[in-house]
Write a protein that holds these residues in place. Sequence first.
Motif, PDB file in Angstrom:
ATOM      1  N   LYS A 124      43.933   1.519  24.532  1.00 20.31           N
ATOM      2  CA  LYS A 124      42.575   1.088  24.221  1.00 20.31           C
ATOM      3  C   LYS A 124      42.224   1.331  22.761  1.00 20.31           C
ATOM      4  O   LYS A 124      41.421   0.598  22.170  1.00 20.31           O
ATOM      5  CB  LYS A 124      41.582   1.825  25.132  1.00 20.31           C
ATOM      6  N   SER A 125      42.859   2.333  22.143  1.00 24.81           N
ATOM      7  CA  SER A 125      42.604   2.642  20.728  1.00 24.81           C
ATOM      8  C   SER A 125      43.012   1.494  19.809  1.00 24.81           C
ATOM      9  O   SER A 125      42.583   1.445  18.653  1.00 24.81           O
ATOM     10  CB  SER A 125      43.350   3.916  20.328  1.00 24.81           C
ATOM     11  N   LEU A 177      43.456  -6.852  25.367  1.00 25.50           N
ATOM     12  CA  LEU A 177      44.277  -5.673  25.640  1.00 25.50           C
ATOM     13  C   LEU A 177      44.550  -5.460  27.117  1.00 25.50           C
ATOM     14  O   LEU A 177      45.393  -4.645  27.474  1.00 25.50           O
ATOM     15  CB  LEU A 177      43.595  -4.404  25.084  1.00 25.50           C
ATOM     16  N   VAL A 178      43.858  -6.184  27.981  1.00 19.79           N
ATOM     17  CA  VAL A 178      43.983  -5.930  29.418  1.00 19.79           C
ATOM     18  C   VAL A 178      44.703  -7.071  30.120  1.00 19.79           C
ATOM     19  O   VAL A 178      44.803  -8.189  29.597  1.00 19.79           O
ATOM     20  CB  VAL A 178      42.602  -5.714  30.074  1.00 19.79           C
ATOM     21  N   LYS A 202      37.136  -8.541  24.557  1.00 14.00           N
ATOM     22  CA  LYS A 202      37.012  -7.503  25.570  1.00 14.00           C
ATOM     23  C   LYS A 202      36.829  -8.159  26.939  1.00 14.00           C
ATOM     24  O   LYS A 202      36.301  -9.268  27.034  1.00 14.00           O
ATOM     25  CB  LYS A 202      35.842  -6.565  25.240  1.00 14.00           C
ATOM     26  N   ASP A 220      40.873   3.869  31.850  1.00 13.91           N
ATOM     27  CA  ASP A 220      41.126   3.501  30.460  1.00 13.91           C
ATOM     28  C   ASP A 220      42.580   3.665  30.034  1.00 13.91           C
ATOM     29  O   ASP A 220      42.905   3.526  28.855  1.00 13.91           O
ATOM     30  CB  ASP A 220      40.238   4.332  29.518  1.00 13.91           C
ATOM     31  N   TYR A 235      45.242  -1.687  30.969  1.00 14.16           N
ATOM     32  CA  TYR A 235      45.505  -1.959  29.554  1.00 14.16           C
ATOM     33  C   TYR A 235      46.986  -2.222  29.290  1.00 14.16           C
ATOM     34  O   TYR A 235      47.856  -1.415  29.638  1.00 14.16           O
ATOM     35  CB  TYR A 235      45.012  -0.802  28.691  1.00 14.16           C
ATOM     36  N   CYS A 270      46.831   2.872  30.080  1.00 11.80           N
ATOM     37  CA  CYS A 270      47.724   1.715  30.098  1.00 11.80           C
ATOM     38  C   CYS A 270      48.342   1.543  31.481  1.00 11.80           C
ATOM     39  O   CYS A 270      48.222   2.407  32.353  1.00 11.80           O
ATOM     40  CB  CYS A 270      48.838   1.897  29.067  1.00 11.80           C
ATOM     41  N   CYS A 276      52.580   3.948  27.003  1.00 11.04           N
ATOM     42  CA  CYS A 276      51.791   4.067  25.768  1.00 11.04           C
ATOM     43  C   CYS A 276      52.675   4.475  24.597  1.00 11.04           C
ATOM     44  O   CYS A 276      52.540   3.947  23.486  1.00 11.04           O
ATOM     45  CB  CYS A 276      50.669   5.086  25.949  1.00 11.04           C
ATOM     46  N   ARG A 312      34.688  -4.130  32.817  1.00 14.02           N
ATOM     47  CA  ARG A 312      35.420  -3.005  32.267  1.00 14.02           C
ATOM     48  C   ARG A 312      36.360  -2.429  33.328  1.00 14.02           C
ATOM     49  O   ARG A 312      35.959  -2.185  34.469  1.00 14.02           O
ATOM     50  CB  ARG A 312      34.449  -1.919  31.803  1.00 14.02           C
ATOM     51  N   TYR A 329      42.002  -1.395  19.808  1.00 18.15           N
ATOM     52  CA  TYR A 329      40.856  -2.226  19.411  1.00 18.15           C
ATOM     53  C   TYR A 329      40.545  -2.026  17.927  1.00 18.15           C
ATOM     54  O   TYR A 329      40.063  -2.945  17.254  1.00 18.15           O
ATOM     55  CB  TYR A 329      39.619  -1.874  20.238  1.00 18.15           C
TER      56      TYR A 329
END
Length: 312
Positions: A195-196, A63-64, A175, A183, A191, A185, A37, A179, A198
Amino acid sequence: MLEYRGFESFCSAYFYSPNWWQKMLSFLLLPFSLIYCFISRLKFSFSSSQKDLGILVFSVGNLVVGGSGKSPLCKAIYSFFNEMSEYKNAVFIVLRGYRRKSKGCVVVSQKGEILVPCDISGDEAMDYAINGANVIVSEDREAGILKAKELGAKIVILDDGFRHFGIKKFDILLKPFSRPACDFCLPSGAYRLPKSFYALANFIPDDSDIVRNSRILYPTERMVLVSGIANPSRLNKHYGNCVAHYHFSDHYDFSAAELKEILKKHAATSLLVTSKDYAKIKDFGIPVSVIKLELNLSQNFKNILLKYTKSF
Protein backbone atom coordinates in the motif's frame (compact mmCIF):
# COMPACT_ATOMS: atom_id res chain seq x y z
CA MET A 1 -30.15 -14.50 -9.08
CA LEU A 2 -26.38 -14.83 -8.62
CA GLU A 3 -24.63 -17.71 -10.38
CA TYR A 4 -21.33 -19.03 -11.65
CA ARG A 5 -19.04 -16.98 -9.38
CA GLY A 6 -17.37 -19.84 -7.49
CA PHE A 7 -13.82 -18.97 -6.44
CA GLU A 8 -14.18 -15.31 -7.43
CA SER A 9 -17.19 -14.95 -5.16
CA PHE A 10 -15.11 -16.32 -2.30
CA CYS A 11 -12.23 -13.94 -3.10
CA SER A 12 -14.52 -10.92 -3.21
CA ALA A 13 -15.87 -11.73 0.25
CA TYR A 14 -12.42 -12.69 1.59
CA PHE A 15 -10.78 -9.44 0.48
CA TYR A 16 -13.59 -6.95 1.09
CA SER A 17 -16.15 -8.33 3.56
CA PRO A 18 -14.64 -11.37 5.31
CA ASN A 19 -16.47 -13.43 7.90
CA TRP A 20 -14.68 -14.57 11.07
CA TRP A 21 -13.08 -17.68 9.59
CA GLN A 22 -11.89 -15.76 6.50
CA LYS A 23 -10.28 -13.24 8.85
CA MET A 24 -8.56 -16.12 10.62
CA LEU A 25 -7.33 -17.48 7.28
CA SER A 26 -5.99 -14.04 6.39
CA PHE A 27 -4.06 -13.95 9.68
CA LEU A 28 -2.59 -17.42 9.10
CA LEU A 29 -1.39 -16.40 5.63
CA LEU A 30 0.48 -13.31 6.87
CA PRO A 31 3.95 -14.93 6.59
CA PHE A 32 3.35 -15.49 2.87
CA SER A 33 2.21 -11.88 2.48
CA LEU A 34 5.45 -10.68 4.07
CA ILE A 35 7.44 -12.76 1.60
CA TYR A 36 5.33 -11.39 -1.26
CA CYS A 37 5.94 -7.80 -0.08
CA PHE A 38 9.68 -8.42 0.20
CA ILE A 39 9.85 -9.76 -3.36
CA SER A 40 7.82 -6.79 -4.64
CA ARG A 41 10.14 -4.29 -2.98
CA LEU A 42 13.18 -6.19 -4.26
CA LYS A 43 11.82 -6.09 -7.80
CA PHE A 44 11.24 -2.35 -7.48
CA SER A 45 14.76 -1.73 -6.18
CA PHE A 46 16.24 -3.50 -9.22
CA SER A 47 14.07 -1.42 -11.57
CA SER A 48 14.61 1.99 -10.01
CA SER A 49 16.49 3.16 -13.14
CA GLN A 50 13.78 3.99 -15.68
CA LYS A 51 14.43 3.62 -19.40
CA ASP A 52 13.39 6.57 -21.56
CA LEU A 53 11.82 5.12 -24.71
CA GLY A 54 11.64 8.51 -26.40
CA ILE A 55 7.87 8.80 -26.31
CA LEU A 56 5.25 10.13 -23.92
CA VAL A 57 3.88 7.28 -21.80
CA PHE A 58 0.95 7.57 -19.40
CA SER A 59 0.25 4.57 -17.18
CA VAL A 60 -3.15 3.88 -15.60
CA GLY A 61 -2.97 1.33 -12.80
CA ASN A 62 -4.09 0.24 -9.36
CA LEU A 63 -2.63 -1.64 -6.40
CA VAL A 64 -5.43 -4.09 -5.65
CA VAL A 65 -6.87 -7.15 -7.37
CA GLY A 66 -10.13 -6.65 -9.20
CA GLY A 67 -11.56 -3.72 -11.09
CA SER A 68 -10.94 -0.09 -10.19
CA GLY A 69 -12.12 1.54 -13.40
CA LYS A 70 -8.86 1.50 -15.35
CA SER A 71 -10.44 0.84 -18.75
CA PRO A 72 -12.92 3.75 -18.71
CA LEU A 73 -10.14 6.09 -17.59
CA CYS A 74 -7.83 4.90 -20.37
CA LYS A 75 -10.64 5.62 -22.84
CA ALA A 76 -11.15 9.11 -21.40
CA ILE A 77 -7.44 9.97 -21.57
CA TYR A 78 -7.25 8.55 -25.10
CA SER A 79 -10.18 10.71 -26.22
CA PHE A 80 -8.74 13.81 -24.55
CA PHE A 81 -5.47 13.61 -26.47
CA ASN A 82 -6.89 12.20 -29.71
CA GLU A 83 -9.17 15.22 -30.04
CA MET A 84 -6.09 17.49 -30.22
CA SER A 85 -4.86 18.13 -33.76
CA GLU A 86 -1.22 17.48 -32.84
CA TYR A 87 -2.06 14.01 -31.48
CA LYS A 88 -4.89 12.96 -33.80
CA ASN A 89 -4.46 9.25 -34.69
CA ALA A 90 -1.10 9.30 -32.88
CA VAL A 91 -2.32 7.95 -29.53
CA PHE A 92 -2.05 4.22 -28.77
CA ILE A 93 -3.26 2.06 -25.91
CA VAL A 94 -0.89 -0.77 -24.99
CA LEU A 95 -1.94 -3.60 -22.70
CA ARG A 96 -1.18 -7.24 -21.98
CA GLY A 97 -4.30 -8.68 -23.58
CA TYR A 98 -5.29 -10.93 -20.71
CA ARG A 99 -6.53 -14.42 -21.68
CA ARG A 100 -6.00 -13.84 -25.40
CA LYS A 101 -5.27 -16.85 -27.58
CA SER A 102 -2.07 -15.37 -28.95
CA LYS A 103 1.45 -14.51 -27.89
CA GLY A 104 3.89 -11.70 -28.50
CA CYS A 105 3.23 -8.21 -29.79
CA VAL A 106 0.01 -7.89 -31.82
CA VAL A 107 -1.44 -4.78 -33.44
CA VAL A 108 -5.17 -5.05 -32.72
CA SER A 109 -6.44 -1.90 -34.40
CA GLN A 110 -5.15 1.24 -36.09
CA LYS A 111 -6.93 4.27 -37.54
CA GLY A 112 -10.35 2.74 -36.96
CA GLU A 113 -9.58 -0.62 -38.60
CA ILE A 114 -9.80 -3.72 -36.41
CA LEU A 115 -7.10 -6.11 -37.59
CA VAL A 116 -7.64 -9.26 -35.48
CA PRO A 117 -10.60 -11.08 -33.86
CA CYS A 118 -11.42 -10.91 -30.15
CA ASP A 119 -9.85 -14.24 -29.26
CA ILE A 120 -6.50 -12.96 -30.56
CA SER A 121 -6.73 -9.56 -28.88
CA GLY A 122 -8.51 -10.33 -25.62
CA ASP A 123 -11.79 -8.73 -24.52
CA GLU A 124 -10.35 -5.54 -23.00
CA ALA A 125 -8.28 -4.75 -26.09
CA MET A 126 -11.27 -5.40 -28.36
CA ASP A 127 -13.40 -3.10 -26.23
CA TYR A 128 -10.88 -0.32 -26.88
CA ALA A 129 -10.73 -1.17 -30.58
CA ILE A 130 -14.52 -1.12 -31.00
CA ASN A 131 -14.48 2.37 -29.53
CA GLY A 132 -12.04 3.52 -32.23
CA ALA A 133 -8.72 3.43 -30.37
CA ASN A 134 -5.35 2.39 -31.77
CA VAL A 135 -4.51 -0.73 -29.74
CA ILE A 136 -1.51 -3.04 -29.27
CA VAL A 137 -1.33 -6.08 -27.00
CA SER A 138 2.02 -7.32 -25.71
CA GLU A 139 3.22 -9.20 -22.63
CA ASP A 140 6.42 -7.16 -23.01
CA ARG A 141 5.21 -3.61 -22.48
CA GLU A 142 8.45 -2.11 -23.75
CA ALA A 143 8.06 -4.00 -27.03
CA GLY A 144 4.47 -2.78 -27.28
CA ILE A 145 5.48 0.83 -26.72
CA LEU A 146 8.28 0.63 -29.30
CA LYS A 147 5.87 -0.92 -31.81
CA ALA A 148 3.44 1.95 -31.25
CA LYS A 149 6.30 4.40 -31.75
CA GLU A 150 7.22 2.63 -35.00
CA LEU A 151 3.62 3.06 -36.20
CA GLY A 152 3.73 6.81 -35.58
CA ALA A 153 2.52 7.12 -31.99
CA LYS A 154 3.29 10.31 -30.09
CA ILE A 155 1.53 9.20 -26.89
CA VAL A 156 1.13 5.73 -25.40
CA ILE A 157 -1.35 4.88 -22.65
CA LEU A 158 -0.38 1.78 -20.66
CA ASP A 159 -3.36 -0.10 -19.25
CA ASP A 160 -2.28 -1.61 -15.91
CA GLY A 161 1.30 -0.46 -16.37
CA PHE A 162 2.25 0.73 -12.87
CA ARG A 163 4.20 -2.44 -12.04
CA HIS A 164 6.52 -1.94 -15.00
CA PHE A 165 8.96 0.15 -13.01
CA GLY A 166 11.76 0.08 -15.58
CA ILE A 167 9.91 2.29 -18.08
CA LYS A 168 9.88 6.08 -17.84
CA LYS A 169 6.23 7.07 -17.61
CA PHE A 170 3.67 9.23 -15.82
CA ASP A 171 1.92 6.96 -13.31
CA ILE A 172 -1.77 7.50 -12.57
CA LEU A 173 -2.97 5.27 -9.74
CA LEU A 174 -6.63 4.58 -9.04
CA LYS A 175 -7.87 3.65 -5.60
CA PRO A 176 -10.50 0.89 -5.35
CA PHE A 177 -14.21 1.69 -5.15
CA SER A 178 -14.35 -0.26 -1.88
CA ARG A 179 -11.50 -0.34 0.61
CA PRO A 180 -10.06 -3.84 1.22
CA ALA A 181 -10.65 -5.25 4.69
CA CYS A 182 -6.93 -5.92 5.16
CA ASP A 183 -4.08 -3.60 4.15
CA PHE A 184 -1.61 -6.40 3.50
CA CYS A 185 -0.44 -7.82 0.18
CA LEU A 186 -1.61 -11.11 -1.27
CA PRO A 187 -2.56 -13.65 -0.04
CA SER A 188 -3.67 -12.05 3.26
CA GLY A 189 -5.02 -8.92 1.62
CA ALA A 190 -6.09 -7.62 -1.79
CA TYR A 191 -2.96 -5.58 -2.53
CA ARG A 192 -0.83 -6.70 -5.48
CA LEU A 193 1.85 -4.26 -4.31
CA PRO A 194 2.46 -2.76 -0.86
CA LYS A 195 0.00 0.00 0.00
CA SER A 196 2.98 2.32 0.59
CA PHE A 197 3.54 2.30 -3.19
CA TYR A 198 0.79 4.88 -3.55
CA ALA A 199 3.56 7.36 -2.70
CA LEU A 200 5.28 6.44 -5.99
CA ALA A 201 2.38 7.63 -8.14
CA ASN A 202 2.61 10.86 -10.08
CA PHE A 203 -1.11 11.45 -9.66
CA ILE A 204 -3.95 9.84 -7.71
CA PRO A 205 -7.29 11.24 -8.91
CA ASP A 206 -10.09 11.74 -6.41
CA ASP A 207 -13.84 12.01 -6.93
CA SER A 208 -13.56 15.65 -7.97
CA ASP A 209 -11.18 14.76 -10.81
CA ILE A 210 -13.42 12.19 -12.52
CA VAL A 211 -17.14 12.40 -13.25
CA ARG A 212 -18.67 9.02 -14.14
CA ASN A 213 -21.78 8.84 -16.32
CA SER A 214 -23.50 5.51 -16.95
CA ARG A 215 -26.29 4.93 -19.44
CA ILE A 216 -27.87 1.97 -21.19
CA LEU A 217 -27.69 1.74 -24.97
CA TYR A 218 -30.57 -0.04 -26.73
CA PRO A 219 -32.64 -0.79 -23.59
CA THR A 220 -35.55 -3.21 -23.87
CA GLU A 221 -38.52 -4.12 -21.69
CA ARG A 222 -37.23 -7.45 -20.30
CA MET A 223 -33.44 -7.42 -19.90
CA VAL A 224 -31.23 -9.99 -18.17
CA LEU A 225 -27.98 -8.65 -16.75
CA VAL A 226 -25.03 -10.89 -17.66
CA SER A 227 -21.47 -10.00 -16.69
CA GLY A 228 -17.98 -11.45 -16.75
CA ILE A 229 -16.06 -8.75 -14.90
CA ALA A 230 -14.21 -8.33 -11.62
CA ASN A 231 -16.20 -6.86 -8.71
CA PRO A 232 -19.64 -7.17 -10.36
CA SER A 233 -21.23 -5.45 -7.35
CA ARG A 234 -20.59 -2.25 -9.34
CA LEU A 235 -23.55 -3.28 -11.48
CA ASN A 236 -26.02 -3.63 -8.61
CA LYS A 237 -27.72 -0.36 -9.50
CA HIS A 238 -28.94 -1.92 -12.76
CA TYR A 239 -30.76 -4.82 -11.07
CA GLY A 240 -34.00 -2.84 -10.95
CA ASN A 241 -34.02 -2.64 -14.75
CA CYS A 242 -33.65 -6.40 -15.19
CA VAL A 243 -35.72 -9.54 -14.70
CA ALA A 244 -32.66 -11.55 -13.62
CA HIS A 245 -28.88 -11.25 -13.27
CA TYR A 246 -25.98 -13.66 -13.81
CA HIS A 247 -22.36 -13.04 -12.84
CA PHE A 248 -19.69 -15.21 -14.42
CA SER A 249 -15.96 -15.20 -13.68
CA ASP A 250 -13.80 -12.30 -14.89
CA HIS A 251 -12.96 -12.55 -18.62
CA TYR A 252 -15.39 -15.47 -18.94
CA ASP A 253 -15.50 -17.06 -22.39
CA PHE A 254 -19.22 -16.95 -23.18
CA SER A 255 -20.86 -19.29 -25.66
CA ALA A 256 -23.80 -18.30 -27.82
CA ALA A 257 -25.73 -21.39 -26.72
CA GLU A 258 -25.63 -20.62 -22.98
CA LEU A 259 -26.59 -16.99 -23.52
CA LYS A 260 -29.50 -17.96 -25.75
CA GLU A 261 -30.61 -20.40 -23.03
CA ILE A 262 -30.63 -17.55 -20.48
CA LEU A 263 -32.73 -15.42 -22.82
CA LYS A 264 -35.18 -18.29 -23.32
CA LYS A 265 -35.37 -19.16 -19.61
CA HIS A 266 -36.54 -15.65 -18.67
CA ALA A 267 -38.44 -14.81 -21.88
CA ALA A 268 -36.05 -11.88 -22.07
CA THR A 269 -35.95 -9.33 -24.87
CA SER A 270 -32.21 -8.63 -24.54
CA LEU A 271 -29.08 -9.23 -22.47
CA LEU A 272 -27.72 -6.25 -20.56
CA VAL A 273 -23.90 -6.39 -20.66
CA THR A 274 -20.85 -4.21 -20.08
CA SER A 275 -18.89 -2.90 -23.05
CA LYS A 276 -16.06 -5.36 -22.27
CA ASP A 277 -18.46 -8.31 -22.42
CA TYR A 278 -20.13 -6.90 -25.53
CA ALA A 279 -16.76 -7.13 -27.32
CA LYS A 280 -16.90 -10.92 -26.94
CA ILE A 281 -20.54 -11.54 -27.86
CA LYS A 282 -21.28 -8.86 -30.47
CA ASP A 283 -21.26 -11.40 -33.31
CA PHE A 284 -23.50 -13.99 -31.61
CA GLY A 285 -26.68 -12.70 -33.21
CA ILE A 286 -28.25 -12.11 -29.79
CA PRO A 287 -30.27 -9.00 -28.84
CA VAL A 288 -27.99 -6.95 -26.59
CA SER A 289 -28.29 -3.82 -24.46
CA VAL A 290 -25.00 -2.24 -23.41
CA ILE A 291 -24.00 -0.42 -20.22
CA LYS A 292 -21.99 2.54 -21.46
CA LEU A 293 -19.73 4.06 -18.81
CA GLU A 294 -18.19 7.38 -19.78
CA LEU A 295 -15.75 9.46 -17.77
CA ASN A 296 -15.31 13.21 -17.90
CA LEU A 297 -11.97 14.53 -16.70
CA SER A 298 -11.85 17.65 -14.56
CA GLN A 299 -9.89 20.65 -15.79
CA ASN A 300 -7.39 19.95 -13.05
CA PHE A 301 -6.85 16.43 -14.38
CA LYS A 302 -6.44 17.73 -17.94
CA ASN A 303 -3.97 20.38 -16.80
CA ILE A 304 -1.86 17.73 -15.05
CA LEU A 305 -1.75 15.63 -18.22
CA LEU A 306 -0.82 18.64 -20.35
CA LYS A 307 1.84 19.76 -17.89
CA TYR A 308 3.63 16.44 -18.28
CA THR A 309 3.46 16.57 -22.09
CA LYS A 310 5.06 20.04 -22.02
CA SER A 311 7.80 18.95 -19.63
CA PHE A 312 8.69 15.85 -21.65
